[in-house]
Scaffold this active site. Structure first.
Site, mmCIF file in Angstrom:
data_model
loop_
_atom_site.group_PDB
_atom_site.id
_atom_site.type_symbol
_atom_site.label_atom_id
_atom_site.label_comp_id
_atom_site.label_asym_id
_atom_site.label_seq_id
_atom_site.Cartn_x
_atom_site.Cartn_y
_atom_site.Cartn_z
ATOM 1 N N PHE A 1 0.844 -1.200 0.000
ATOM 2 C CA PHE A 1 0.000 0.000 0.000
ATOM 3 C C PHE A 1 0.886 1.259 0.000
ATOM 4 O O PHE A 1 1.922 1.288 0.658
ATOM 5 C CB PHE A 1 -0.871 -0.057 1.260
ATOM 6 N N ASP B 1 1.385 -5.589 8.577
ATOM 7 C CA ASP B 1 0.284 -4.654 8.408
ATOM 8 C C ASP B 1 -0.994 -5.484 8.242
ATOM 9 O O ASP B 1 -1.125 -6.244 7.284
ATOM 10 C CB ASP B 1 0.538 -3.769 7.179
ATOM 11 N N TYR C 1 -11.219 0.878 10.637
ATOM 12 C CA TYR C 1 -12.409 1.356 9.914
ATOM 13 C C TYR C 1 -12.764 0.474 8.715
ATOM 14 O O TYR C 1 -13.699 0.761 7.995
ATOM 15 C CB TYR C 1 -12.236 2.817 9.472
ATOM 16 N N ARG D 1 -12.331 -3.806 -7.140
ATOM 17 C CA ARG D 1 -12.282 -4.659 -5.941
ATOM 18 C C ARG D 1 -13.682 -4.928 -5.435
ATOM 19 O O ARG D 1 -14.470 -4.004 -5.236
ATOM 20 C CB ARG D 1 -11.480 -3.972 -4.824
HETATM 21 C C1 LIG Z 1 -6.100 1.143 4.567
HETATM 22 C C2 LIG Z 1 -4.632 0.937 4.697
HETATM 23 C C3 LIG Z 1 -3.827 1.894 5.335
HETATM 24 C C4 LIG Z 1 -4.443 3.166 5.840
HETATM 25 O O1 LIG Z 1 -3.590 4.011 6.533
HETATM 26 P P1 LIG Z 1 -4.216 5.293 7.258
HETATM 27 O O2 LIG Z 1 -3.114 5.899 7.971
HETATM 28 O O3 LIG Z 1 -5.351 4.813 8.109
HETATM 29 O O4 LIG Z 1 -4.767 6.180 6.183
HETATM 30 C C5 LIG Z 1 -2.481 1.612 5.477
HETATM 31 N N1 LIG Z 1 -1.938 0.452 5.015
HETATM 32 C C6 LIG Z 1 -2.696 -0.485 4.383
HETATM 33 C C7 LIG Z 1 -2.077 -1.751 3.901
HETATM 34 C C8 LIG Z 1 -4.059 -0.258 4.195
HETATM 35 O O5 LIG Z 1 -4.811 -1.170 3.582
#
Ligand SMILES: *Cc1c(COP(=O)(O)O)cnc(C)c1O
Length: 411
Positions: free
Chosen positions: A132, A209, A234, A383
């Site tokens: 990500f 993660d 969330y 998705r």
């Molecule tokens: C959704 C997601 C995030 C989100 O990070 P935020 O700091 O909450 O915006 C980070 N890493 C991965 C792999 C995600 O899927």
């Protein structure tokens, strides 16, 4: 398993046979009835029906009546007590190792920096190119800050990293390996236990993660001997937009690690108003500032809903939903030029299915207007997110048929 979800069985029959189908009524039903299929719970989980009333109660009582006394009543403990409950129900870990705080990005920064400090003399961070964006950017920022080297992995298997991708990369120079348990794009589910072991053999730390697995895929952080983990609340945890993240630091590492954003909430005695910073002895040392108490409230009920259903049952339903999504895609969408971008083996897949077609940007925009809500991920991925406690087989059917109809109109 595949046979039970072939497209010859009507969706209504699958819903009738689903032991978790009654949980759907525990989520807020949109009043205007305009949404026909919500297939994006992996980006933003739906609110629970109790959330609005629960937030009102919170304002009336804990905030409105108890006022500042609520910090002593419970709020000071909340980042750890909620973390412990999450650990028990969702993360497979003992108390005292999890906090709820910050955003995932900030928590990632704190724990990765702490990991770098915990492996002095080692200067390499390993992660994959498919991870990500925030994960890649945070690592790039830390590498620039510390003069560390990034070892990029280009995953071989369909959108994910396996032990074979890491064998030649992880070595005595590796400080930390950062990977997603479920890949945000492909839905690939990594073998966290095997990879963690491999990383440990090289003397490095691992940070998982869990954003796309927490609440959908069973996790055993303690049994897998994981060092560090982060995730958001969330997505499959339905905490609401911008709900705080969670961070996990295994008990045996806590004393060795120091996080980089020193603040009074992570200090030994937050109200001691001391001159010097001394970190708390326990997991609180990974906190920084005042916790987002208001934004933590909806998460509480979702954790209890998952506890009631049981993570194993949640996973069973998730597998059936993704199997069905693949079967429907094969029958209705592949003939239109759509390609499968997720693993076909359910044991290597999380709770969403990604399909590719050059027209999907346009298709998704049209679907959103029609109340069918998957999401689009460049370059041309659609998705289909399947939240086991809120998505029905009928909803999935409606969604895939709408994708088919829309593609036929556009192509
Ligand atoms: C959704 C997601 C995030 C989100 O990070 P935020 O700091 O909450 O915006 C980070 N890493 C991965 C792999 C995600 O899927």
């Amino acid at each position: 398993m595949t046979s039970s979800v072939t497209t010859t069985v009507p969706a209504s029959v699958l819903d009738a046979a689903d032991p978790l189908s009654h949980f759907r009524a525990r989520f807020l039903e949109p009043k205007n009835g305009e949404v026909r299929a919500y297939l994006d719970g992996n980006s933003l989980g739906r609110p629970l029906a109790v959330t609005a009333g629960q937030l009102k109660d919170f304002v009336d009582t804990q905030w409105g009546e108890r006022l500042i006394r609520s910090w002593d009543d419970s709020w000071m403990q909340e980042p750890v007590s909620l973390g412990d409950r999450l650990a028990h129900v969702v993360l497979g870990s003992a108390p005292g190792q999890t906090i709820v705080a910050d955003s995932t990005s900030v928590m990632l920064y704190k724990l990765l920096r702490a990991a770098m400090g915990g492996r002095p003399g080692r200067s390499e961070i390993v992660l994959d190119r498919e991870n990500f964006p925030t994960d890649r950017f945070i690592v790039e920022g830390i590498a620039a800050e510390l003069g560390a080297t990034i070892q990029w992995i280009q995953p071989q298997s369909i959108g994910g990293v396996g032990p074979e991708d890491l064998k030649d990369v992880v070595c005595s120079r590796t400080a930390v390996v950062l990977l997603s348990h479920v890949a945000y794009r492909s839905g690939f589910l990594a073998d966290a236990a095997a990879i963690t072991e491999l990383v440990h053999e090289a003397g490095a730390l691992v940070l998982w993660d869990l954003c796309h697995s927490a609440g959908a895929v069973p996790i055993q952080l303690d049994a897998w001997d994981v060092d560090l983990a982060v995730g958001c609340t969330y997505k499959y945890l339905n905490g609401g937009p911008g709900a705080p993240a969670f961070g996990y630091v295994s008990a045996d590492l806590q004393q060795q690690l120091q996080q980089p954003i020193w603040g009074w909430m992570g200090a030994h005695e937050p109200f001691g108003m001391s001159r010097d910073y001394r970190p708390a002895d326990d997991v609180r040392r990974f906190l920084t500032g005042t916790p987002a108490i208001l934004a933590m409230q909806p998460l509480k009920h979702m954790i209890e809903l998952i506890a009631e259903a049981g993570m194993e049952a949640v996973r069973d339903k998730s597998v059936l939903l993704t199997e069905r999504a693949i079967a429907l895609t094969d029958e209705l969408l592949l003939p239109l030029g759509v390609e499968m971008a997720s693993p076909r083996d359910p044991s290597a897949r999380g709770s969403h299915v990604t399909i590719d077609h050059p027209c999907f940007r346009e298709v998704v925009a049209t679907l959103w207007q029609r109340g069918v809500i998957p999401d689009f991920r460049p370059p041309h991925g659609l998705r289909i997110g399947l939240s086991p406690l809120s998505t029905s087989f009928t909803e999935l059917q409606v969604g895939i048929e709408a994708i088919r109809d829309c593609l036929k109109e556009i192509v």
